[in-house]
Design an enzyme around this catalytic site. Structure first.
Site, PDB file in Angstrom:
ATOM      1  N   ARG A 280       0.788  -0.825   0.509  1.00  0.00           N
ATOM      2  CA  ARG A 280       0.240  -0.040  -0.286  1.00  0.00           C
ATOM      3  C   ARG A 280       1.152   0.985  -0.350  1.00  0.00           C
ATOM      4  NH1 ARG A 280      -2.411   1.579   4.162  1.00  0.00           N
ATOM      5  NH2 ARG A 280      -1.121  -0.457   5.612  1.00  0.00           N
TER       6      ARG A 280
ATOM      7  N   ASP B 165      -8.005 -10.328   9.713  1.00  0.00           N
ATOM      8  CA  ASP B 165      -7.736  -8.992   9.506  1.00  0.00           C
ATOM      9  C   ASP B 165      -8.805  -8.299   9.706  1.00  0.00           C
ATOM     10  OD1 ASP B 165      -5.409  -7.456   8.469  1.00  0.00           O
ATOM     11  OD2 ASP B 165      -6.895  -6.390   6.482  1.00  0.00           O
TER      12      ASP B 165
ATOM     13  N   SER C  76       1.077  -4.683  10.309  1.00  0.00           N
ATOM     14  CA  SER C  76       0.945  -5.248   9.123  1.00  0.00           C
ATOM     15  C   SER C  76       3.052  -6.417   9.640  1.00  0.00           C
ATOM     16  CB  SER C  76       1.468  -5.326   8.436  1.00  0.00           C
ATOM     17  OG  SER C  76       1.700  -5.889   7.522  1.00  0.00           O
TER      18      SER C  76
ATOM     19  N   LYS D 194      -1.110 -11.539  12.742  1.00  0.00           N
ATOM     20  CA  LYS D 194      -2.625 -11.954  13.089  1.00  0.00           C
ATOM     21  C   LYS D 194      -2.515 -12.630  12.519  1.00  0.00           C
ATOM     22  CE  LYS D 194      -3.280  -7.637  11.316  1.00  0.00           C
ATOM     23  NZ  LYS D 194      -2.182  -7.338  10.994  1.00  0.00           N
ATOM     24  N   THR D 195      -2.803 -12.478  10.860  1.00  0.00           N
ATOM     25  CA  THR D 195      -3.304 -13.976   9.657  1.00  0.00           C
ATOM     26  C   THR D 195      -1.865 -15.255  10.554  1.00  0.00           C
ATOM     27  OG1 THR D 195      -3.273 -12.618   8.435  1.00  0.00           O
ATOM     28  CG2 THR D 195      -3.204 -14.957   7.721  1.00  0.00           C
TER      29      THR D 195
ATOM     30  N   HIS E   9      -8.647  -3.509  14.367  1.00  0.00           N
ATOM     31  CA  HIS E   9      -7.894  -4.043  13.033  1.00  0.00           C
ATOM     32  C   HIS E   9      -6.971  -5.606  13.510  1.00  0.00           C
ATOM     33  CE1 HIS E   9      -4.116  -4.122  10.520  1.00  0.00           C
ATOM     34  NE2 HIS E   9      -4.619  -4.302   9.623  1.00  0.00           N
TER      35      HIS E   9
ATOM     36  N   LYS F 123      -8.456  -2.629   1.996  1.00  0.00           N
ATOM     37  CA  LYS F 123      -8.218  -1.092   2.898  1.00  0.00           C
ATOM     38  C   LYS F 123      -8.457  -0.203   2.908  1.00  0.00           C
ATOM     39  CE  LYS F 123      -5.944  -3.201   6.596  1.00  0.00           C
ATOM     40  NZ  LYS F 123      -4.469  -4.372   6.329  1.00  0.00           N
TER      41      LYS F 123
ATOM     42  N   ARG G 109       2.635 -12.308  -1.209  1.00  0.00           N
ATOM     43  CA  ARG G 109       0.665 -12.801  -0.408  1.00  0.00           C
ATOM     44  C   ARG G 109       0.129 -13.748  -1.389  1.00  0.00           C
ATOM     45  NH1 ARG G 109      -0.938  -9.512   4.423  1.00  0.00           N
ATOM     46  NH2 ARG G 109       0.121  -8.154   4.388  1.00  0.00           N
TER      47      ARG G 109
HETATM   48  P1  ATP Z   1      -0.683  -8.517   7.577  1.00  0.00           P
HETATM   49  O1  ATP Z   1      -1.638  -6.655   8.692  1.00  0.00           O
HETATM   50  O2  ATP Z   1       0.340  -7.487   6.487  1.00  0.00           O
HETATM   51  O3  ATP Z   1      -2.379  -8.438   7.123  1.00  0.00           O
HETATM   52  P2  ATP Z   1      -0.154 -10.112   9.450  1.00  0.00           P
HETATM   53  O4  ATP Z   1      -0.596  -9.983  11.664  1.00  0.00           O
HETATM   54  O5  ATP Z   1      -1.664 -10.829   9.073  1.00  0.00           O
HETATM   55  O6  ATP Z   1      -0.057  -8.630   9.027  1.00  0.00           O
HETATM   56  P3  ATP Z   1       1.410 -12.339   9.728  1.00  0.00           P
HETATM   57  O7  ATP Z   1       0.690 -12.535   8.055  1.00  0.00           O
HETATM   58  O8  ATP Z   1       0.980 -12.906  10.298  1.00  0.00           O
HETATM   59  O9  ATP Z   1       1.068 -10.806   9.868  1.00  0.00           O
HETATM   60  O10 ATP Z   1       2.693 -12.362   9.598  1.00  0.00           O
HETATM   61  C1  ATP Z   1       3.564 -12.610  10.191  1.00  0.00           C
HETATM   62  C2  ATP Z   1       5.015 -13.610   9.800  1.00  0.00           C
HETATM   63  O11 ATP Z   1       5.984 -13.318  10.467  1.00  0.00           O
HETATM   64  C3  ATP Z   1       4.437 -14.848   9.361  1.00  0.00           C
HETATM   65  O12 ATP Z   1       5.184 -14.836   7.426  1.00  0.00           O
HETATM   66  C4  ATP Z   1       5.132 -15.673  10.423  1.00  0.00           C
HETATM   67  O13 ATP Z   1       5.244 -16.711   9.699  1.00  0.00           O
HETATM   68  C5  ATP Z   1       6.526 -14.836  10.813  1.00  0.00           C
HETATM   69  N1  ATP Z   1       6.300 -15.095  11.731  1.00  0.00           N
HETATM   70  C6  ATP Z   1       8.090 -16.262  12.563  1.00  0.00           C
HETATM   71  N2  ATP Z   1       7.518 -15.888  13.698  1.00  0.00           N
HETATM   72  C7  ATP Z   1       6.644 -15.830  14.466  1.00  0.00           C
HETATM   73  C8  ATP Z   1       6.236 -15.553  15.656  1.00  0.00           C
HETATM   74  N3  ATP Z   1       6.251 -15.806  16.506  1.00  0.00           N
HETATM   75  N4  ATP Z   1       5.165 -15.654  15.726  1.00  0.00           N
HETATM   76  C9  ATP Z   1       3.858 -15.083  14.484  1.00  0.00           C
HETATM   77  N5  ATP Z   1       4.682 -14.809  13.731  1.00  0.00           N
HETATM   78  C10 ATP Z   1       5.815 -15.316  13.413  1.00  0.00           C
HETATM   79 MN    MN Z   2      -3.287 -10.418   7.425  1.00  0.00          MN
END
Ligand code: ATP
Ligand code: MN
Length: 534
Positions: free
Chosen positions: A58, A255, A236, A240-241, A218, A198, A320
């Site tokens: 973004r 999300d 980000s 979360k995911t 969020h 978004k 993604r």
């Molecule tokens: P967005 O808002 O951009 O979607 P998000 O909060 O959903 O971001 P994730 O897509 O879950 O974030 O990304 C977390 C990344 O960090 C993943 O690639 C995951 O494999 C990695 N990771 C490594 N160690 C950890 C941990 N201890 N806990 C969570 N994620 C981890």
């Molecule tokens: Mn996510």
């Protein structure tokens, strides 16, 4: 592919008369169209893989809100919500419609908000087939009978149309513009699909608290076998995911959610997961969701094959995949659950000082919610990577049309009323900052989250951190004790103290802008820099 002439008239109102409209195509037809138009290639699992072009993320500095009768006195104008005047919007819209006129267009009617009391219909008009597939996956797919020709919002996305910053009042050629009075969103000059979801999230962040007193969040959400909901806030890349996809719990969404008086509901109908480093072993549910129909963005392939190589991030770190929520095998549909019992604030602390898990008081919860901390790792010219503290209010400042305090107050009220427990989880570094320490193992983070969810962590002893005042558990099932206290994981304790103080000062300095509007108990809930400086 058949065009649907009945949609000529609503599009004509936008100034589009001569286009061939591909209306409500199913994923297979959209993929076929995308392949025909050379938008992407098919992978070995049947997913469509595209490159989104110049933008692979973004562009928050190019997101505008039109200054009009709805927004003028209500929007929190400034560096998050850039103002655009009505005349500039009209000018851009006119030229954008002229650009689209005569082209093949993909039109999709969908909706947002799984709770029908708040449901909003959205028409997404895209220049490319893959953007339309994204809208199909990410938004809610209504029954045919629920669709009529009057849409609450219209999103028009044309990567090939660029603004002229000189005459259009934009910063660059790319833009996302939200008009609350016309209920239109224009996205141009970028093919990054995240802008589509978004921008609608930004709209809901304005309308839901303002009209309905629903808290937009969020966060991701899932629900346990006993119906207990958990939500995971975080910026980000904080998890979360990843953490909401849990084989023992049903996924609500990854999300964006709303919290009404009695329930949590997903705004969306799909997920948008990061692919960097993805493997079947560590994240099986997400890995398996990359099946027929899914949309992969900016991934590379193992040479000579059409098998994605998730370890290759040469195009962007932000590779993604988009898929409908039911591609996660234990997703809950409709995507709604009870008010949350447990709330997690995820932070990826690259300074390596925050505890991997800590319990927060209500005041601390509000303080850390308003602060919205995570860290980014910035490479310098000398090739040294330094952590940089990032503060983004409510873990999603870029999407907040109202002042952060409005969301924070609503959250504080709900946490108190519902008696939810709040935990801070550091999914970032331990044993030292980025470069020296290492990222906390995903299996450890999952074990800590599970110990909270099944109630075991609520029962252990706690100690209070001298700098951050948070309650840190003394033990956690499945985790070596010394992992829990970040001080113990550093080889040099003095360096730890120095770094902990540095981050504490960053918190305090970021919070200065909220001091005038915050009660004293909220200000005092932050880190204790006095004890850290000696
Ligand atoms: P967005 O808002 O951009 O979607 P998000 O909060 O959903 O971001 P994730 O897509 O879950 O974030 O990304 C977390 C990344 O960090 C993943 O690639 C995951 O494999 C990695 N990771 C490594 N160690 C950890 C941990 N201890 N806990 C969570 N994620 C981890
Ligand atoms: Mn996510």
């Amino acid at each position: 592919m058949k065009s649907v002439p009945t949609f000529a008239s609503p599009l004509a109102a936008l100034g589009i008369h001569q286009s061939t409209i591909f209306y409500q195509l199913a994923p297979a037809a959209l993929i076929e169209a995308a392949l025909q138009r050379n938008e992407g290639v098919l992978t070995d699992t049947g997913a469509l893989a595209v490159d989104t072009g110049k933008f692979t993320g973004r562009s928050p500095k190019d997101r505008f809100i039109v200054d009009d009768s709805v927004s003028h006195n209500n929007v929190w104008w400034g560096k998050v919500n850039y103002k655009m005047d009505g005349a500039h919007f009209v000018g851009i819209q006119k030229r954008m419609m002229a650009y689209l006129n005569g082209r093949d267009l993909f039109v999709r009617d969908c909706s947002v908000c799984a709770d029908e009391r708040y449901s909003m219909s959205v028409r997404v008009i895209t220049e490319t087939a893959y953007q339309n597939l994204f809208a199909y996956h990410l938004f809610i797919r209504p029954d045919k009978s629920d669709i009529n020709n009057t849409m609450d919002w219209t999103v028009i996305a044309a990567p090939g149309f660029e603004a002229d910053p000189e005459t259009d009042g934009t910063r660059q050629k790319n833009f996302t513009i939200i008009s609350f009075s016309k209920r239109i969103i224009l996205i141009g000059g970028t093919g990054y699909t995240g802008e589509i979801k978004k921008s609608i999230f930004s709209v809901l962040n304005f309308t839901l608290p303002y009209y309905n007193k629903v808290l937009p969040m969020h966060c991701s959400a899932n629900v346990g076998p006993d119906g207990d909901t958990a939500i995971f806030f975080g910026l980000s890349g904080t998890g979360k995911t990843t953490l909401s996809a849990d084989t023992n719990r049903r996924l609500i969404g990854d999300d964006e959610h709303g919290w009404s008086d009695e329930a949590i509901f997903n705004f969306e109908g799909g997920c948008y997961a990061k692919c960097a480093g993805l493997s079947a072993e560590s994240e099986p549910q997400i890995f398996n969701a990359i099946q027929q129909g899914a949309l992969l963005e900016n991934v590379s392939f193992i040479k000579g094959t059409n098998e994605a190589d998730y370890n290759n991030i040469c195009k962007t770190e932000n590779t993604r995949v988009a898929y409908p929520v039911h591609y996660i095998n234990n997703a809950l549909i409709p995507s709604a659950g009870e008010a949350p019992k447990h709330i997690f604030f995820l932070t990826a602390d690259a300074f390596g000082v925050l505890p991997p898990v800590a319990k927060l008081t209500v005041e601390q919860a509000m303080y850390y919610f308003i602060s919205g901390y995570t860290a980014k790792v910035a490479g310098t010219e000398a090739g040294i990577n330094e952590p940089v503290a990032t503060f983004s209010a409510c873990f999603g400042e870029a999407f907040l049309p109202l002042h952060p305090i409005e969301y924070a107050n609503l959250l504080g009220k709900k946490i108190t009323e519902q008696n939810a427990s709040v935990w801070l989880i550091n999914t970032g570094w331990t044993g030292g900052p980025y470069g020296t320490g290492e990222r906390i193992k995903l299996s450890y983070t999952r074990a800590m989250v599970n110990a909270v969810l099944d109630g075991r962590l609520g029962k252990v002893g706690f100690r209070t951190d001298p700098v951050y005042n948070m309650n840190i558990p003394l033990s956690c099932p499945g985790i070596p004790d010394d992992v829990l206290d970040p001080r113990n994981t550093w080889a040099d304790t003095e360096k730890y103290e120095e770094q902990a103080n540095k981050l504490a000062l960053a918190f305090v300095s970021n919070f200065e802008k909220y001091v005038v509007i915050s009660p004293i108990n909220l200000i005092n809930a932050g880190p204790n820099t006095v004890s850290a400086v000696f």
